[in-house]
Scaffold this active site. Structure first.
Site, PDB file in Angstrom:
ATOM      1  N   LYS A 111      -1.134   9.032  48.201  1.00  0.00           N
ATOM      2  CA  LYS A 111      -2.508   8.684  47.841  1.00  0.00           C
ATOM      3  C   LYS A 111      -2.965   9.457  46.617  1.00  0.00           C
ATOM      4  CE  LYS A 111      -4.003   6.756  52.189  1.00  0.00           C
ATOM      5  NZ  LYS A 111      -4.632   6.943  53.481  1.00  0.00           N
ATOM      6  N   LYS A 190       6.177  -2.655  49.977  1.00  0.00           N
ATOM      7  CA  LYS A 190       5.495  -2.604  51.271  1.00  0.00           C
ATOM      8  C   LYS A 190       4.141  -3.311  51.201  1.00  0.00           C
ATOM      9  CE  LYS A 190       2.645   0.590  53.334  1.00  0.00           C
ATOM     10  NZ  LYS A 190       2.119   1.854  53.815  1.00  0.00           N
ATOM     11  N   LYS A 193      -2.928  -2.794  51.600  1.00  0.00           N
ATOM     12  CA  LYS A 193      -4.207  -3.098  50.965  1.00  0.00           C
ATOM     13  C   LYS A 193      -4.267  -2.555  49.547  1.00  0.00           C
ATOM     14  CE  LYS A 193      -5.982  -1.895  54.886  1.00  0.00           C
ATOM     15  NZ  LYS A 193      -6.704  -1.332  56.018  1.00  0.00           N
TER      16      LYS A 193
END
Ligand code: AMP
Ligand code: TRP
Length: 311
Positions: A111, A190, A193
């Site tokens: 992230k 993968k 979102k």
């Protein structure tokens, strides 16, 4: 009866990866276990800071759970923020693990690498997840491959606590099916979102069709691998081998077949979802949180006694 527990973040619409990786196995296993299904809204707060969107997502994901087959009579369906013992226990775990240990978490590193704000909540995320799991003496946690390390972190938190204060927590096991561990998205990476490569689980047929039509195919290959991999979630290998042989090189036709196969599974769920009202959700989550709090509250009494704050 052994305990089963999982949770999903209300950070946007659920996609096929969430369903196949976590929700579907939960629903299938829930018949054999005492089961808990959470909406982890405080986890979503690490990335989502729009109150109206969060409210909408919470109501939406609760409907998704029920439409996908979670039975509120048989499973405890609840929202993390309704059970304050989760954040309380997370703090205690944070005082047991080190900064370098948390710095090694792949999800955190990914992230941050993607440019997300490295807030302290994102950093401590695995300890809140450990609390979610350990408060309920969970045996099995159905998740996708990307959560494997987080379950290891939960085991580590349990072991650290048990070594420091005496045996209180059970070490949980992940349940990750090889065949669906990482569902690929429309670009072959993968499905996620944040990669904008999702096929929505509860989209309209048109939305699903649009996403499927956007699957990237390699025009040199005879069989479109990205289409095939998603298709294999819905049909057996032998069914697919016939279909793909008969339609060699016909990408549109294969995508059309995939749309119909997704639609056959999703249409009944979509219909069920439309019959669930916001008030149904409020009632179900209220009952769920009462059941969850009874268990979490009693566990926290043991924790407080063990760590020495009960006088
Ligand atoms: P999240 O969207 O991060 O809240 O994920 C919720 C659940 O869905 C977790 O158990 C994830 O491991 C699972 N999941 C998310 N994306 C995928 C994927 N592409 N393939 C398989 N499982 C997934
Ligand atoms: N970290 C999980 C995800 O992003 C969500 C989660 C939070 C979870 N607490 C949990 C999953 C407890 C299983 C059990 O997918």
């Amino acid at each position: 009866m052994k305990r089963l527990l999982t949770g999903l973040q209300p950070s946007g619409a659920l996609h096929l990866g969430n369903w196949v990786g976590a929700l579907k196995p939960f629903v299938e296993l829930s018949r054999e276990y005492e089961s808990f299904l959470m909406i982890v809204d405080y986890h979503a707060l690490t990335t989502l800071k729009e109150p109206e969107a969060l409210r909408e997502n919470i109501l939406g994901i609760a409907k998704d759970y029920i439409a996908a087959g979670a039975d509120p009579e048989k499973s405890t369906i609840f929202k993390q923020s309704d059970v304050p013992e989760h954040t309380e226990l997370a703090w205690i775990f944070q005082c047991l693990v080190t900064v370098p240990f948390l710095q090694q978490a792949h999800a955190y590193k990914d992230k941050v690498a993607k440019g997300l704000e490295a807030n302290a909540g994102l950093f401590a995320y695995p300890m809140l997840m450990a609390a979610d799991i350990l408060l309920y003496d969970t045996d099995i946690v159905p998740v996708g491959q990307d959560q494997r390390q987080h379950i290891e972190y939960a085991r580590e938190a349990a072991a650290k606590f048990n070594n420091t204060y005496g045996e209180l927590f059970r070490e949980p096991k992940e349940h990750i099916l090889d065949s669906v561990a990482t569902v690929p998205g429309t670009d072959g990476q993968k499905m996620s979102k944040s990669y904008k490569n999702t096929i929505p689980l509860f989209g309209t047929k048109d939305e699903i069709a649009k996403a499927v039509m956007s699957i990237i195919t390699d025009s040199k290959a005879e069989s479109p691998e990205n289409v095939y991999n998603i298709h294999s979630l819905f049909r057996t290998r032998s069914e697919l081998s016939e279909l793909y042989k008969a339609n060699k090189g016909k990408y549109q036709a294969l995508k059309g077949a995939l749309i119909e196969d997704i639609e056959a599974v999703v249409a009944p769920m979509r219909e069920r979802r439309d019959s669930i009202s916001d008030d149904d959700v409020r009632r179900i989550l209220k009952e769920g949180s009462e059941r969850a709090r009874a268990i979490a509250g009693s566990k926290m009494n043991d924790v407080r006694r063990a760590i020495g704050v009960t006088i």
